[in-house]
Write a protein that holds these residues in place. Structure first.
Motif, mmCIF file in Angstrom:
data_model
loop_
_atom_site.group_PDB
_atom_site.id
_atom_site.type_symbol
_atom_site.label_atom_id
_atom_site.label_comp_id
_atom_site.label_asym_id
_atom_site.label_seq_id
_atom_site.Cartn_x
_atom_site.Cartn_y
_atom_site.Cartn_z
ATOM 1 N N LEU A 118 0.976 -1.198 -0.083
ATOM 2 C CA LEU A 118 -0.018 -0.199 -0.068
ATOM 3 C C LEU A 118 0.827 1.157 -0.019
ATOM 4 C CD1 LEU A 118 -2.911 0.981 0.234
ATOM 5 C CD2 LEU A 118 -2.677 1.155 2.603
ATOM 6 N N VAL A 119 1.959 1.244 0.832
ATOM 7 C CA VAL A 119 2.757 2.729 0.701
ATOM 8 C C VAL A 119 3.378 2.568 -0.725
ATOM 9 C CG1 VAL A 119 5.064 3.284 1.740
ATOM 10 C CG2 VAL A 119 3.338 2.213 3.366
ATOM 11 N N GLU A 120 3.820 1.732 -1.229
ATOM 12 C CA GLU A 120 4.579 1.834 -2.309
ATOM 13 C C GLU A 120 3.595 2.397 -3.413
ATOM 14 O OE1 GLU A 120 6.412 -1.325 -5.996
ATOM 15 O OE2 GLU A 120 6.473 -1.937 -3.822
ATOM 16 N N ASN A 121 2.482 2.103 -3.367
ATOM 17 C CA ASN A 121 1.194 2.519 -4.304
ATOM 18 C C ASN A 121 1.211 4.130 -4.083
ATOM 19 O OD1 ASN A 121 1.183 0.050 -5.492
ATOM 20 N ND2 ASN A 121 -0.815 -0.469 -4.355
ATOM 21 N N ILE A 122 0.951 4.348 -2.663
ATOM 22 C CA ILE A 122 0.715 5.933 -2.549
ATOM 23 C C ILE A 122 1.863 6.701 -2.679
ATOM 24 C CG2 ILE A 122 0.066 7.446 -0.562
ATOM 25 C CD1 ILE A 122 -1.512 5.115 0.777
ATOM 26 N N VAL A 123 3.086 6.258 -2.399
ATOM 27 C CA VAL A 123 4.423 6.910 -2.557
ATOM 28 C C VAL A 123 4.427 7.149 -4.206
ATOM 29 C CG1 VAL A 123 6.833 6.658 -2.989
ATOM 30 C CG2 VAL A 123 5.683 5.952 -0.726
ATOM 31 N N MET B 72 4.441 10.894 -5.668
ATOM 32 C CA MET B 72 5.659 11.315 -6.563
ATOM 33 C C MET B 72 5.048 12.084 -7.580
ATOM 34 S SD MET B 72 8.448 10.896 -4.826
ATOM 35 C CE MET B 72 9.520 9.919 -3.774
ATOM 36 N N ASP B 73 4.213 11.214 -8.431
ATOM 37 C CA ASP B 73 3.557 11.811 -9.618
ATOM 38 C C ASP B 73 3.195 13.251 -9.678
ATOM 39 O OD1 ASP B 73 4.127 9.410 -11.115
ATOM 40 O OD2 ASP B 73 2.279 8.647 -10.719
ATOM 41 N N MET B 74 2.374 13.400 -8.436
ATOM 42 C CA MET B 74 1.979 14.842 -8.281
ATOM 43 C C MET B 74 3.172 15.843 -8.174
ATOM 44 S SD MET B 74 -0.850 13.983 -5.104
ATOM 45 C CE MET B 74 -2.347 12.984 -5.386
ATOM 46 N N LEU B 75 4.351 15.394 -7.505
ATOM 47 C CA LEU B 75 5.376 16.224 -7.261
ATOM 48 C C LEU B 75 6.228 16.258 -8.608
ATOM 49 C CD1 LEU B 75 6.086 15.111 -3.722
ATOM 50 C CD2 LEU B 75 5.189 17.210 -4.328
ATOM 51 N N GLU B 76 6.070 15.459 -9.404
ATOM 52 C CA GLU B 76 7.165 15.262 -10.545
ATOM 53 C C GLU B 76 7.259 16.634 -11.165
ATOM 54 O OE1 GLU B 76 6.605 12.698 -13.987
ATOM 55 O OE2 GLU B 76 8.167 11.591 -12.953
ATOM 56 N N GLY B 77 5.883 17.301 -11.633
ATOM 57 C CA GLY B 77 6.049 18.585 -12.446
ATOM 58 C C GLY B 77 6.629 19.702 -11.763
ATOM 59 N N LYS B 78 6.211 19.799 -10.395
ATOM 60 C CA LYS B 78 6.902 20.759 -9.618
ATOM 61 C C LYS B 78 8.422 20.824 -9.460
ATOM 62 C CE LYS B 78 2.836 21.430 -6.509
ATOM 63 N NZ LYS B 78 2.323 21.541 -5.330
ATOM 64 N N TRP C 84 -6.436 7.601 0.227
ATOM 65 C CA TRP C 84 -5.222 7.264 0.712
ATOM 66 C C TRP C 84 -5.516 6.746 2.367
ATOM 67 C CZ3 TRP C 84 -1.514 11.501 -0.915
ATOM 68 C CH2 TRP C 84 -1.095 11.426 -2.055
ATOM 69 N N ASN C 85 -4.909 5.472 2.473
ATOM 70 C CA ASN C 85 -5.134 5.027 3.863
ATOM 71 C C ASN C 85 -4.411 5.899 4.926
ATOM 72 O OD1 ASN C 85 -4.453 3.478 6.427
ATOM 73 N ND2 ASN C 85 -5.287 1.612 5.062
ATOM 74 N N VAL C 86 -5.033 6.620 5.871
ATOM 75 C CA VAL C 86 -4.360 7.321 6.864
ATOM 76 C C VAL C 86 -3.647 6.627 7.766
ATOM 77 C CG1 VAL C 86 -6.280 9.121 6.661
ATOM 78 C CG2 VAL C 86 -6.343 7.282 8.307
ATOM 79 N N GLY C 87 -3.673 5.283 7.734
ATOM 80 C CA GLY C 87 -2.689 4.555 8.738
ATOM 81 C C GLY C 87 -1.365 4.383 7.976
ATOM 82 N N VAL C 88 -0.919 4.895 6.821
ATOM 83 C CA VAL C 88 0.318 4.767 6.241
ATOM 84 C C VAL C 88 0.746 5.933 5.955
ATOM 85 C CG1 VAL C 88 -0.099 2.371 5.770
ATOM 86 C CG2 VAL C 88 -0.478 3.867 4.142
ATOM 87 N N VAL C 89 0.257 7.101 5.890
ATOM 88 C CA VAL C 89 0.559 8.124 5.443
ATOM 89 C C VAL C 89 1.643 8.846 6.241
ATOM 90 C CG1 VAL C 89 -1.625 9.156 4.690
ATOM 91 C CG2 VAL C 89 -0.970 9.587 6.846
#
Length: 801
Positions: free
Chosen positions: A325-330, A334-340, A357-362
């Motif tokens: 799950l962590v791998e997927n959310i990361v 990262m896709d959101m931050l790539e452009g910035k 997003w599972n708040v348990g792993v954020v």
């Protein structure tokens, strides 16, 4: 050259103090230096650090609130009151809850426990839980690892006739709850000497106050687990607690602790803080992140091996799910931050949020993003139905994230934590303003140097100093963790003899290093991606942790590399590659994933008009061509000649036709770190040799015989080639020298020998000198080993600079 990932610093150690410690404590000077560099200047301080135990801990009654809490608990025991132990869902909270369960059982209390659901309820005391407890007859609530900010909730408990004893270690707010007793070493009025206790550490002190010397040693295992998992400083009392707990774990009376150790890979022998941090803590935390923390409590309180084994395997499966799950959310973050990042607009404080997003792993996701960008990072999960956001923050030294959240408190529904980690909740409508206010706050505090990760070495030494006896003494500094890391040694100028990748997908590296005759193996975990940037025989600088490799009864010293640097230019040999373009693209794809490597810092160089220039499909690098006047010129659109000083990686597709060009390149590419030789090997007709007087005498004598009358140059070269071992290209350049010296005349492809030439020495010819330089360059670049070419280039750079 290879840039280190971190900015290196070395602690200072007073030689006089270190020598005194070495003599008084009869320890190795290296260990004494480490102790002094970590702040221990006297023998008493050092001895307490090395040999302190739980018997040396502070009186628990020094904690404010303890004198009120103990009689109230004893009163509840006497009258059979119903007690609620209220905990938290992370590993510290689970450990604290478990310890209090053990305490309540030992005291014969009438009790129950409650841990809120991480995603459904969130952190802290909840009024609905207190309401239900009140209905069940609870009259005393004891919180562990929570409660210091629960002003409204404790007010409700008071009105309902329930007393609340808070045991916590989080940062106290400005306005404190009116609890029956507040036990927290961080309270401004608390005189307790050690402020770094974990939540479980505070619970352990409460148990000590109630039981005195009758506290079972095994309970220190629970205290050690929570202290390590919550990243508390392993100094002072924490060090004593953790060392005792780790020793007990190897023969734990808790079936759950033993079962968890086994699923985490432990077999037998001593348990280390590293095994707890990376083996036990993630699995305990997975319970609260992926399901409910009660599963972890059930494991740690299990009374049979069968129950414990089942519970441990369940947590292990939850942890595997958590990792995926962590791998997927990361990836999404990262896709959101790539452009910035690509546009250079990455903010000082990163805030990313996603629906579902599972708040348990954020919190884990935030740690991974921080590791990538080295900026304070907040990651929030958004409930698509309600718009509620719950998140976690991780920060860097120099930026107190709790203080930053306090600055934004009007936008938050709830927040709490430490300077380096915190949690918060708010509505998605406030997210944009929250992001802006955080970054406005950071703009006044964060300086450019704060955003450069640092790594501190304890001291600088040589490979000769790293021996088994010394490493065994250094292990006396354990347990290692926050504020007491494993010793880090800076070693400069070790030669890289061997290198190989190992592990799944070549993720790790194994190096053999040598320095002044001493060889040692070094492992670099997670650094397999830089294998192609480490050239054989390179002189490397490393920061490494010493260790012992035990195999089949053999023990030898080894190093665990934390960071690596190569301070000089490196040359990599891809000469004669059948598909140089593919090789370059493969290298670029890997290179551009590394920090400090941008597309505008890579270049390909070849001859103007070369076939390769038109065939080469540029993707992430610029194209440059050799130029006799200035050395090199850009051919790619939008690339200015001034950009040469940005080039760090150079791919040599062809050799220049003049040695002067090569030397000029070295003066233009001033930031050059690595050169990849991609040029083809020369054909026999192209080989030139370093010229000698004998070779010129031989050719001149043949000229006098073959060119009694004028002769076509092609015919002459063919005749000379048949009578010498020289290549066509070498002969053509020899004729250039003779022409400059007036030994021959050239006109329309016809050569005539001058029968009365002026007597000029060979070395007066500029073409003779250039032929010598060109021959030296080509001999080196075509036939020498990469290590020899590296030394030659370094000498050239030194000469032209």
């Amino acid at each position: 050259m290879l840039q280190p990932k971190y900015d290196w610093k070395v602690l200072l150690s007073n030689e006089t103090d270190a020598q005194m410690l070495s003599e008084l404590l009869e320890i190795h000077p290296l260990l004494a230096k480490l102790l002094v560099s970590r702040g221990m200047k006297t023998a008493n301080e050092a001895n307490a650090f090395l040999n302190g135990s739980v018997e040396d801990m502070h009186d628990p009654y020094l904690l404010s609130g303890m004198k009120e809490a103990v009689p109230r608990i004893m009163q509840a025991l006497e009258y059979g009151e119903r007690i609620l132990v209220y905990g938290d869902y992370d590993a510290d909270g689970v450990s604290s809850t478990t310890l209090m369960i053990q305490l309540m059982r030992r005291l014969g209390a009438n009790f129950e426990y409650y841990i809120p659901h991480r995603s459904k309820e969130g952190y802290g005391l909840h009024i609905h839980a207190l309401e239900e407890a009140h209905k069940r007859g609870v009259t005393l609530v004891i919180t562990v690892d929570t409660g210091i900010s629960a002003v409204d909730q404790i007010a409700y408990a008071n009105n309902a006739g329930m007393d609340v004893i808070v045991t916590d270690h989080h940062e106290p707010p400005d306005f404190l709850p009116e609890a029956y007793a507040l036990i927290n070493p961080k309270l401004p009025y608390c005189q307790y000497p050690f402020k770094g206790l974990a939540g479980v550490g505070v619970a352990y002190k409460l148990a000590t106050a109630l039981l005195g010397s009758d506290v079972p040693e095994a309970w220190s295992e629970l205290a050690a687990l929570g202290t390590i998992a919550d990243l508390m400083p392993l100094v002072g009392e924490n060090r004593m607690i953790v060392r005792t707990g780790l020793k007990s774990m190897s023969q734990s009376p808790f079936p759950g602790m033993t079962a968890l150790l086994k699923v985490a890979g432990w077999n037998k022998g001593e348990v280390t803080s590293t095994q707890v941090a990376f083996g036990l803590a993630p699995r305990i935390n997975a319970s609260g992140r992926m399901s409910h923390a009660n599963k972890a409590v059930a494991l740690l309180t299990a009374e049979s091996s069968e129950q414990a084994d089942m519970a441990a395997h369940e947590l292990d499966l939850l942890n595997k799910e958590r990792q995926s799950l962590v791998e997927n959310i990361v990836g999404e973050a990262m896709d959101m931050l790539e452009g910035k990042e690509a546009s250079g607009n990455l903010p000082d404080v990163i805030v990313v949020a996603g629906e579902g997003w599972n708040v348990g792993v954020v919190g884990i996701v935030a740690s991974k993003i921080l590791e990538r960008y080295y900026r304070p990072t907040l990651v929030l999960g958004i409930d698509s139905d309600t718009g509620q956001c719950k998140g976690s923050a991780r920060s860097i030294p120099g930026f107190d994230i709790y203080e930053a959240l306090n600055h934004c408190s009007s936008l938050l529904e709830h927040f709490g934590g430490h300077p380096s980690a915190a949690g918060m909740s708010l509505h998605r409508d406030q997210l944009e303003q929250f992001d802006q206010r955080l970054n406005a706050f950071a703009s006044d505090l964060l300086l450019p140097e704060h955003l450069i990760p640092t790594m501190t070495a304890d001291l600088e030494c040589s490979l000769q100093e790293i021996t088994l006896p010394i490493i065994e003494q250094l292990e006396g500094l354990a347990p290692f963790g926050m504020d007491n890391p494993s010793p880090r040694l800076l070693i400069r100028g070790a030669k890289l003899l061997e290198l190989r990748q190992m592990g799944k997908d070549g993720k790790h590296l194994k190096l053999t290093l040598e320095q002044h005759g001493k060889m040692i193996e070094a492992l670099a975990f997670g650094k397999g991606e830089i294998a192609y940037l480490l050239s054989k025989d390179a002189m490397v600088d490393i920061i490494a942790e010493p260790g012992i490799n035990e195999w089949n009864g053999s023990r030898k010293a080894q190093l665990f590399i934390q960071d690596i640097s190569i301070p000089q230019l490196q040359v990599f040999d891809y000469r004669g590659s059948s598909h140089p373009e593919s090789a370059i693209q493969d290298i670029l794809e890997r290179l551009l994933k590394l920090p400090n490597c941008q597309a505008n810092s890579t270049a390909v160089v070849l001859n103007d008009g070369s076939d390769d220039m038109y065939n080469f499909k540029l993707k992430d690098t610029s194209l440059w061509v050799y130029d006799r006047r200035v050395g090199v010129l850009p051919k790619s659109d939008g690339v200015e000649n001034a950009a040469a000083h940005h080039i760090r990686t150079l791919f040599v597709m062809e050799l220049p036709k003049s040695p002067v060009i090569w030397n000029t390149i070295l003066t233009l590419f001033t930031s050059l770190e690595r050169v990849f030789l991609m040029h083809p090997m020369s054909k026999s007709d192209d080989v030139i040799e370093i010229p000698s007087r004998e070779h010129f005498k031989q050719v001149y004598a043949l000229l006098r015989r073959l060119a009694v009358v004028s002769i076509a140059e092609d015919e002459l070269v063919q005749a000379l080639k048949a009578r010498t071992s020289l290549s066509r290209r070498m002969l053509a350049m020899t004729l250039d020298v003779f022409e400059e010296l007036d030994f021959i005349e050239r006109a329309s492809g016809i050569i005539t020998v001058n029968n009365a030439p002026s007597k000029r020495p060979l070395d007066s010819s500029s073409k003779y000198k250039e032929l010598g330089w060109l021959a030296e360059m080509e001999q080196m670049m075509l036939h020498s080993r990469a290590s020899q070419i590296t030394e030659w280039m370094l000498a050239q750079i030194q000469e032209v600079s």
